[in-house]
Motif scaffolding. Structure first.
Motif, short mmCIF file in Angstrom:
data_model
loop_
_atom_site.label_atom_id
_atom_site.label_comp_id
_atom_site.label_asym_id
_atom_site.label_seq_id
_atom_site.Cartn_x
_atom_site.Cartn_y
_atom_site.Cartn_z
N THR A 79 0.77 -1.11 0.11
CA THR A 79 0.03 0.04 0.04
C THR A 79 0.93 1.23 -0.09
N THR A 82 2.38 1.74 -3.40
CA THR A 82 1.68 2.35 -4.24
C THR A 82 1.61 3.73 -4.16
N ILE A 125 -8.55 -1.04 -1.48
CA ILE A 125 -7.36 -0.60 -0.36
C ILE A 125 -6.40 -0.10 -1.41
N ILE A 126 -5.79 -0.84 -2.29
CA ILE A 126 -4.70 -0.21 -3.29
C ILE A 126 -5.43 0.80 -4.48
N ALA A 129 -4.83 3.74 -2.21
CA ALA A 129 -3.74 4.31 -2.14
C ALA A 129 -3.17 4.79 -3.29
N TRP A 254 -4.74 -6.83 5.43
CA TRP A 254 -4.98 -5.87 4.62
C TRP A 254 -5.52 -4.41 5.38
N PHE A 258 -4.11 -0.82 5.77
CA PHE A 258 -5.03 0.30 5.16
C PHE A 258 -5.13 1.41 6.49
N THR A 261 -1.53 3.03 6.64
CA THR A 261 -1.39 4.01 5.48
C THR A 261 -2.15 5.24 5.62
#
Length: 281
Positions: A79, A82, A125-126, A129, A254, A258, A261
Motif C-alpha cells: 500500500t 503504491t 485498499i490499493i 492508495a 490488509w 490500510f 497507511t
C-alpha cells in the motif's frame, strides 16, 4: 479525514478491557470461557493458537492462514509503495492541483467504502492508495514550489515519528489501554470539528477562517495534528499486536495496512502544512 483507525472500529482484539469492543484476551490466553463477542475467541476458531490446561502450548507450530507480522509488513509495503509510486507520477507529470483534489475526494470515497465493509477488499485498499498518492504528489509539488524542500522534510518527519512511536510502543513507554483510546478518540473528534469549522468560516468569509492554518496558531494546530497522528500510530500497533495474538485471519493484514497507511498520510499532511507555515513566516 476520519480517524486513522476506521477499519478497526468494528473489530478489535483487545487484551486489556476490550476498548475496541471485544474484551476477550484473558479468555483465550488462559483457557477460560470465551467471550461471546470476539469472533476470533470463539470455540472452534480455526485460527486460534493451541490452548492447553495451562494456556497456550509452548512451541506450538504456527497455523496457516492467520495474521502474522510478516503478512502485515508485506501488505503495508504494497500500500505504501503504491502511494509513493503514484505520488512520484503526479509530481513528475506536474499534475494540476484541481485534478489532485478530485483524486483526493475519490480516495476518500474508497476509504469510506472500505471502512464500512465487513470484509477487507485489497482492490479498494490499493485503489485508495493509488488515488491518495496522486493527490499527495500534486499537493506536495505545489507546496514545494514556494517552500523548497517541504516535501522531503515532511517525509523525514513522518519517518521519524513512525520510528519514535514504534520504539516507545515496543518499550512500553506508550501504553495503549481503554483510557488512552478514549482520550485519543475525543481529541480526534475535536480536531476534526475544529478543522471543519475553520474551513467553513474560510469559505464564507473568503479568508483564513479561524487562523488555524497559518501564523502561530497554525503552528500549534499543526503540532497538535502530528501528536494526534502519533497517538493513532500507537493504536495501529496495538491492533496489529492483538490481531496476531488472537490469531486473526490473514485477510485482516490488509486492514492493518490500510489503517497504517491512513495514519501515515495524516502525519505527512500535517508535517507538510507545518513546514509550509514555518517557511512562510
Amino acid at each position: 479525514m476520519r480517524s486513522s483507525n476506521p477499519v478497526f472500529t468494528r473489530r478489535g482484539f483487545s487484551r486489556d478491557g476490550g476498548y475496541a469492543g471485544f474484551n476477550a484476551g484473558p479468555q483465550l490466553q488462559t483457557g477460560m470461557p470465551h467471550a461471546p463477542t470476539n469472533p476470533y475467541a470463539q470455540p472452534g476458531n480455526p485460527y486460534a493458537p493451541q490452548v492447553g490446561p495451562g494456556g497456550v502450548i509452548p512451541g506450538a507450530p504456527a497455523r496457516p492462514g492467520v495474521m502474522t507480522i510478516d503478512s502485515v509488513v508485506s501488505r503495508t509495503a504494497i500500500t505504501l509503495g503504491t502511494v509513493v509510486v503514484a505520488a512520484a507520477a503526479a509530481w513528475l507529470s506536474d499534475m494540476p492541483v484541481g485534478l489532485g483534489v478530485v483524486f483526493a475526494l475519490a480516495a476518500m470515497g474508497l476509504a469510506l467504502w472500505q471502512s464500512f465493509r465487513r470484509e477487507p477488499s485489497p482492490a479498494l485498499i490499493i485503489g485508495y492508495a493509488a488515488l491518495e498518492g496522486l493527490f499527495l504528489g500534486t499537493i506536495s509539488s505545489a507546496i514545494n514550489q514556494y517552500a523548497p524542500g517541504a516535501a522531503m522534510q515532511a517525509v523525514l518527519g513522518t519517518m521519524a515519528v513512525f520510528a519514535g512511536v514504534l520504539f516507545m510502543y515496543k518499550q512500553r513507554i506508550i501504553r495503549v489501554n481503554a483510557r488512552f483510546t478514549r482520550f485519543v478518540m475525543a481529541a480526534a473528534i475535536g480536531f476534526i470539528l475544529l478543522s471543519a469549522v475553520n474551513l467553513i468560516v474560510a469559505l464564507i468569509g473568503d479568508g483564513n477562517g479561524l487562523g488555524l492554518r497559518d501564523g502561530g496558531l497554525g503552528i500549534l494546530f499543526g503540532l497538535a495534528g502530528i501528536v494526534l497522528g502519533a497517538c493513532f500510530l500507537a493504536l495501529d500497533f496495538k491492533m496489529v499486536e492483538d490481531g496476531i495474538a488472537y490469531g486473526a485471519p490473514e485477510k485482516e493484514s490488509w486492514l492493518a495496512a490500510f489503517g497504517l497507511t491512513l495514519t501515515l498520510v495524516w502525519i505527512y499532511m500535517e508535517f507538510l502544512r507545518l513546514v509550509a507555515i514555518l517557511q512562510g513566516e
